[in-house]
Design a protein around this motif. Structure first.
Motif, PDB file in Angstrom:
ATOM      1  N   SER A  71      41.152  33.238  51.963  1.00 53.63           N
ATOM      2  CA  SER A  71      41.341  31.906  51.402  1.00 53.63           C
ATOM      3  C   SER A  71      42.153  32.026  50.120  1.00 53.63           C
ATOM      4  CB  SER A  71      39.996  31.217  51.125  1.00 53.63           C
ATOM      5  OG  SER A  71      39.330  31.848  50.049  1.00 53.63           O
ATOM      6  N   GLU A  72      42.679  30.901  49.646  1.00 56.23           N
ATOM      7  CA  GLU A  72      43.448  30.908  48.408  1.00 56.23           C
ATOM      8  C   GLU A  72      42.572  31.269  47.215  1.00 56.23           C
ATOM      9  OE1 GLU A  72      45.386  27.204  47.963  1.00 56.23           O
ATOM     10  OE2 GLU A  72      46.695  27.447  49.710  1.00 56.23           O
ATOM     11  N   LYS A  73      41.315  30.830  47.226  1.00 56.26           N
ATOM     12  CA  LYS A  73      40.405  31.182  46.131  1.00 56.26           C
ATOM     13  C   LYS A  73      40.163  32.689  46.085  1.00 56.26           C
ATOM     14  CE  LYS A  73      37.756  26.931  45.374  1.00 56.26           C
ATOM     15  NZ  LYS A  73      36.395  26.327  45.349  1.00 56.26           N
ATOM     16  N   CYS A  74      40.066  33.308  47.240  1.00 57.39           N
ATOM     17  CA  CYS A  74      39.849  34.758  47.267  1.00 57.39           C
ATOM     18  C   CYS A  74      41.051  35.495  46.685  1.00 57.39           C
ATOM     19  CB  CYS A  74      39.569  35.219  48.699  1.00 57.39           C
ATOM     20  SG  CYS A  74      38.035  34.593  49.410  1.00 57.39           S
ATOM     21  N   ASP A  75      42.238  35.036  47.019  1.00 52.08           N
ATOM     22  CA  ASP A  75      43.439  35.663  46.452  1.00 52.08           C
ATOM     23  C   ASP A  75      43.482  35.483  44.936  1.00 52.08           C
ATOM     24  OD1 ASP A  75      44.136  36.330  49.026  1.00 52.08           O
ATOM     25  OD2 ASP A  75      45.432  34.585  49.307  1.00 52.08           O
ATOM     26  N   ALA A  76      43.119  34.292  44.477  1.00 53.34           N
ATOM     27  CA  ALA A  76      43.109  34.056  43.034  1.00 53.34           C
ATOM     28  C   ALA A  76      42.029  34.877  42.341  1.00 53.34           C
ATOM     29  CB  ALA A  76      42.899  32.567  42.752  1.00 53.34           C
ATOM     30  N   ALA A  77      40.875  35.051  42.995  1.00 53.49           N
ATOM     31  CA  ALA A  77      39.803  35.846  42.397  1.00 53.49           C
ATOM     32  C   ALA A  77      40.241  37.292  42.205  1.00 53.49           C
ATOM     33  CB  ALA A  77      38.545  35.772  43.267  1.00 53.49           C
ATOM     34  N   ARG A  78      40.990  37.830  43.170  1.00 53.85           N
ATOM     35  CA  ARG A  78      41.498  39.193  42.995  1.00 53.85           C
ATOM     36  C   ARG A  78      42.485  39.270  41.840  1.00 53.85           C
ATOM     37  NH1 ARG A  78      42.206  38.423  48.645  1.00 53.85           N
ATOM     38  NH2 ARG A  78      40.547  39.379  49.894  1.00 53.85           N
ATOM     39  N   GLU A  79      43.309  38.282  41.713  1.00 51.99           N
ATOM     40  CA  GLU A  79      44.317  38.298  40.653  1.00 51.99           C
ATOM     41  C   GLU A  79      43.683  38.117  39.282  1.00 51.99           C
ATOM     42  OE1 GLU A  79      48.395  35.835  39.408  1.00 51.99           O
ATOM     43  OE2 GLU A  79      47.395  35.491  41.334  1.00 51.99           O
ATOM     44  N   TRP A  80      42.637  37.300  39.185  1.00 48.25           N
ATOM     45  CA  TRP A  80      41.997  37.023  37.896  1.00 48.25           C
ATOM     46  C   TRP A  80      40.801  37.929  37.619  1.00 48.25           C
ATOM     47  CZ3 TRP A  80      41.884  31.064  39.087  1.00 48.25           C
ATOM     48  CH2 TRP A  80      43.181  30.554  38.954  1.00 48.25           C
ATOM     49  N   ASN A  81      40.540  38.885  38.490  1.00 41.84           N
ATOM     50  CA  ASN A  81      39.410  39.819  38.314  1.00 41.84           C
ATOM     51  C   ASN A  81      38.077  39.082  38.238  1.00 41.84           C
ATOM     52  OD1 ASN A  81      41.007  42.168  38.288  1.00 41.84           O
ATOM     53  ND2 ASN A  81      41.470  41.897  36.119  1.00 41.84           N
ATOM     54  N   ILE A  82      37.908  38.091  39.105  1.00 46.29           N
ATOM     55  CA  ILE A  82      36.634  37.366  39.204  1.00 46.29           C
ATOM     56  C   ILE A  82      35.774  38.057  40.253  1.00 46.29           C
ATOM     57  CG2 ILE A  82      35.585  35.163  39.861  1.00 46.29           C
ATOM     58  CD1 ILE A  82      38.053  33.766  38.796  1.00 46.29           C
ATOM     59  N   ASN A  83      34.500  38.205  39.952  1.00 47.64           N
ATOM     60  CA  ASN A  83      33.578  38.870  40.874  1.00 47.64           C
ATOM     61  C   ASN A  83      33.499  38.069  42.181  1.00 47.64           C
ATOM     62  OD1 ASN A  83      32.760  40.934  39.013  1.00 47.64           O
ATOM     63  ND2 ASN A  83      31.522  39.401  37.966  1.00 47.64           N
ATOM     64  N   MET A  84      33.778  38.731  43.285  1.00 48.83           N
ATOM     65  CA  MET A  84      33.753  38.097  44.601  1.00 48.83           C
ATOM     66  C   MET A  84      32.594  38.679  45.406  1.00 48.83           C
ATOM     67  SD  MET A  84      36.965  37.352  47.146  1.00 48.83           S
ATOM     68  CE  MET A  84      37.502  39.056  47.077  1.00 48.83           C
ATOM     69  N   VAL A  85      31.621  37.840  45.750  1.00 45.13           N
ATOM     70  CA  VAL A  85      30.398  38.284  46.432  1.00 45.13           C
ATOM     71  C   VAL A  85      30.097  37.326  47.576  1.00 45.13           C
ATOM     72  CG1 VAL A  85      29.412  39.361  44.369  1.00 45.13           C
ATOM     73  CG2 VAL A  85      28.969  36.947  44.811  1.00 45.13           C
ATOM     74  N   ASN A  86      29.199  37.755  48.456  1.00 44.89           N
ATOM     75  CA  ASN A  86      28.715  36.847  49.495  1.00 44.89           C
ATOM     76  C   ASN A  86      27.466  36.119  48.996  1.00 44.89           C
ATOM     77  OD1 ASN A  86      26.472  38.638  49.926  1.00 44.89           O
ATOM     78  ND2 ASN A  86      27.789  39.901  51.224  1.00 44.89           N
ATOM     79  N   HIS A  87      26.971  35.189  49.802  1.00 44.30           N
ATOM     80  CA  HIS A  87      25.862  34.343  49.360  1.00 44.30           C
ATOM     81  C   HIS A  87      24.550  35.107  49.207  1.00 44.30           C
ATOM     82  CE1 HIS A  87      25.286  34.435  53.744  1.00 44.30           C
ATOM     83  NE2 HIS A  87      24.009  34.245  53.478  1.00 44.30           N
ATOM     84  N   LEU A  88      24.440  36.307  49.780  1.00 46.48           N
ATOM     85  CA  LEU A  88      23.192  37.062  49.670  1.00 46.48           C
ATOM     86  C   LEU A  88      22.891  37.434  48.225  1.00 46.48           C
ATOM     87  CD1 LEU A  88      23.566  39.412  52.774  1.00 46.48           C
ATOM     88  CD2 LEU A  88      22.207  37.325  52.583  1.00 46.48           C
TER      89      LEU A  88
END
Length: 789
Positions: free
Chosen positions: A385-402
């Motif tokens: 998704s576009e948010k996932c690409d932006a999270a990688r670029e901005w170094n935002i922690n990307m996790v699943n709902h667990l």
């Protein structure tokens, strides 16, 4: 079958007293069928002895239920009673002996319960791992294909077992072993469709195709702590509250009209309402910090919120309030530390999205529909998704709902280093397993209603147990010290009031006079025992700290001097006894201290650089000689490009062409962006950081020479995630071309282990005996996983 066999079959359940619980998964007709099978084989129905319809745990040995959602489940587990699914009865009759109850448990944590797995053409070591994993998570393993088998783990359809399934048209799913691995990593049972043979979706090589969303059955009526509309009183007969006394707590803040409607619903369901928590069987409240909540929870009574009450009346089926996270009362103060998080969602739709939004807010975090650079976490069902690409670029922690569900259920922020929260199975939408996490009752007890003796010993008034005080009680239970900065008294004690004796002494024995200290203070023959007054202790500590202020200042001054602090300290130099030499030395030391301050200021100035957005590993490139190399790297760093020597942390790899250097091959394992070394020259020439898209490395001659495609290698590296050689031990000789250290770095970069082989007798055996050659499942590795170079 002769008469003797009939007697044996009839006595199969002769030692069993059972109780059958009907539910949506076990209809009355099916329950009657199971009842007949049990009675015909000698079992006794203990439900006939109960007049209230509740389970008498003293008279029952087995509870037959398709789900764990019934009031006595936790009490039955604590009493070591067997709670089994209806399939246990059928399996026991088919085997002619009692089946293992654990394999038929309705416990949702045993996510493979009810499954029977069989392995086909996979290695023997992997078969042992599958067998152990299935048995540990509630499933069964079969070495041959039977009608009971539900799944076959295979690599291809060519095996005889797979062909048997096709010929006999068995209702059995043939899956890749990747499905089993991903289920164990996530800790939930995933959808089998992307892993089904003969054409598994995860091997089609189309990662950017949209992933199909799955139905979310566990979220019906459990997406919010505040239900939108109350249920209506109708003519439909409900009996979910039969024989129960229910208390509606005052913290619900509902109108008198709505309270009357709810009381009518409870009466219609066979229950009664009460205003006393001591007389109630069920408490309906909104917050966990009330005295009624603690009283009911300590007494083992059911405690739920208004959403849970609406769910029971709507479905007329009992379910535990801890079964769904938002059916349980929330905390008024939120999860400690969670207020610092700004959370956004991606790839979740419908009820799943609403549920996760409300869960993040209930935990105390801030939810944002749009994601910005100040967001701290992105919760996503997959990585496309576009948010996932932006999270990688901005170094935002990307996790699943667990991660969110486990943090809320265990009431502790879970570490992001746990791969369970950062793993996204390929071609799998994790929204299909949203809502399967339950409240951890032991964690809730530890944080919100600890043993009453601790609360009474601190003179805590009812309803005053806030979040920080709960942390102190948690540290007290775990044996950790509670610092004075953490302590928050609940009642202000008068200055002239006689302190109360602490009740904690009753825990260890009768009250005794405190023993006097063995240290005798000068000038005092007897020492007056200290009291528990915190005001006096604070005054004495402040006075003592004030007396030591001069010594502390002198120590800090000495610590800054060149050479550090000398043992015993430096003597003061008196004005009339000091010499010029001493003063000169002191002056020079002070100048040195000033130089240190200047150095620290310079270091602080360096830290003002912009953060590194690119970690560049350079190989096969000729840097300028002398100090010019350091200056060039410093210039690149000023533009956000950090030149690193560590392949494991590089994001970009620069080389003039395809190389077989140690850096190049080690870095490929982590799938960096491979660019031409001309990029470094152009950045230095233009004195700015350029975009890398125009500098992607292309070397057709090198690819033909070495026999591989760089793009394919990078895609495989992304899938392997540096674990291509995981579980493999490779031995290299000293004379291997390229050197042992080079091969060791390459092997370890790909997750393997490398040892130097010196042809000593017993060298391999010693390593195995030390237990180093076992994989993560505790199964010994196969001999084929040892390679010698």
């Amino acid at each position: 079958m002769d008469g003797g066999d009939e007697n044996v079959e009839q006595l199969l359940f002769s030692q069993i007293n059972f109780h059958i619980i009907s539910s949506e998964s076990l209809k009355p007709f099916d329950a009657q069928t199971i009842h007949k099978k049990l009675v015909d084989n000698g079992a006794q129905d203990s439900s006939q002895k109960s007049t209230t319809g509740q389970i008498s745990l003293d008279d029952v040995s087995h509870i037959i239920s398709a789900t764990s959602d019934f009031p006595e489940y936790n009490a039955a587990i604590d009493a070591l009673k067997s709670v089994v699914k209806p399939e246990w009865v059928t399996a026991s009759i088919a085997k002619g002996r009692l089946a293992n109850p654990r394999s038929y448990s309705p416990d949702p944590r045993l996510f493979f319960s009810g499954l029977v797995l069989c392995c086909a053409d996979i290695p023997e070591g992997d078969k042992d791992a599958v067998m152990g994993g299935v048995l540990a998570t509630g499933g069964l393993y079969s070495s041959s294909v039977t009608k009971m088998v539900t799944h076959i783990v295979a690599l291809t359809m060519d095996h005889d077992k797979c062909q048997t399934v096709l010929k006999k048209n068995l209702t059995c799913k043939i899956v890749l072993p990747h499905w089993f691995d991903d289920c164990l990593r996530i800790g939930k049972r995933l959808d089998e469709d992307p892993y089904l043979l003969p054409d598994p979706e995860i091997l089609r090589g189309k990662p950017h195709e949209p992933i199909i969303d799955t139905k979310k059955v566990d979220l019906q009526g459990a997406t919010s702590v505040q239900p939108p509309d109350p249920p209506r009183v109708g003519t439909r007969q409900i009996d979910v509250f039969k024989g129960k006394k229910i208390m509606l707590n005052n913290d619900l803040k509902i109108s008198s009209h709505l309270r009357g409607t709810l009381e009518d619903l409870i009466d219609q369901g066979g229950g009664t309402t009460t205003g006393s928590v001591h007389k109630a069987d069920v408490l309906i409240c909104h917050y966990r910090e009330t005295s009624e909540y603690r009283t009911a929870s300590r007494a083992g009574k059911e405690v739920g919120n208004l959403t849970w009450l609406y769910y029971l009346t709507t479905h007329n089926t009992w379910t535990s309030p801890m079964r769904r996270l938002l059916h349980y009362p929330i905390s008024q103060y939120g999860l400690p530390g969670f207020d610092k998080f700004r959370i956004s969602l991606s790839n979740y739709n419908g009820e799943a999205r609403v549920y996760l939004e409300n869960l993040a807010i209930a935990a105390g975090g801030a939810f944002t529909k749009t994601m910005k650079e100040d967001n701290t976490h992105l919760i996503t069902a997959h990585q496309h998704s576009e948010k996932c690409d932006a999270a990688r670029e901005w170094n935002i922690n990307m996790v699943n709902h667990l991660w969110l569900e486990d943090s809320y259920a265990k009431w502790q922020i879970q570490t992001l280093s746990n791969p369970r929260y950062t793993y996204f199975p390929p071609r799998t939408n994790l929204s299909g397993i949203v809502g399967q996490t339950q409240i951890d009752r032991h964690a809730v007890e530890r944080h919100f209603f600890p043993p009453s003796s601790i609360e009474e010993s601190e003179n805590i008034e009812p309803g005053q147990l806030n979040a920080r005080r709960l942390q102190q009680l948690d540290r007290h239970n775990s044996g950790l010290p509670v610092t004075s900065s953490e302590f928050i008294p609940y009642r202000t004690q008068d200055e002239n009031e006689t302190p109360r004796a602490s009740k904690m002494h009753k825990l260890n024995g009768p009250l005794r006079t405190p023993a006097a200290s063995r240290i005798v203070i000068d000038g005092k023959e007897n020492e007056t025992p200290s009291t528990n007054s915190s005001r006096g202790a604070k005054d004495r500590a402040a006075a003592k700290l004030h007396d030591q202020a001069a010594d502390i200042a002198l120590y800090e001054k000495e610590r800054k001097r060149v050479g550090g602090v000398i043992f015993g300290g430096r003597r003061k130099i008196s004005d009339d006894a000091g010499s010029n030499d001493s003063r000169k030395r002191s002056s020079s030391r002070d100048e040195g201290a000033g130089t240190d301050e200047d150095t620290r200021d310079a270091k602080r100035a360096k830290k003002s650089r912009q953060p590194a957005v690119m970690r560049l590993l350079v190989t096969g490139y000729q840097w300028a000689l002398g100090k010019k190399e350091a200056e060039d790297k410093s210039r690149l760093r000023d533009h956000g490009i950090l030149v690193t020597q560590d392949p494991t942390h590089c994001t970009h790899l620069a080389a003039p062409n395809l190389l077989r250097t140690r850096k190049f091959i080690c870095a490929l394992a982590y799938a960096p962006v491979v660019i031409s070394s001309q990029y470094v020259d152009d950045c230095l020439a233009k004195d700015k950081r350029l975009e890398t898209e125009d500098y992607l490395l292309t070397d057709p001659d090198g690819e033909q020479k070495h026999g591989f495609q760089l793009s394919e290698s990078l895609n495989r590296a992304k899938n392997h995630r540096g674990r291509l050689l995981r579980g493999m031990t490779i031995y290299c000789t000293e004379a291997v071309k390229g050197g042992f250290d080079t091969y060791k770095a390459i092997i370890e970069s790909n997750g393997g282990r490398c040892f130097l082989y010196k042809a000593r007798a017993g060298s391999v055996t010693a390593t195995r005996a030390a237990g180093q050659d076992e994989d993560s499942n505790g199964v010994a590795e196969d001999e084929s996983k040892y390679l010698y170079l």
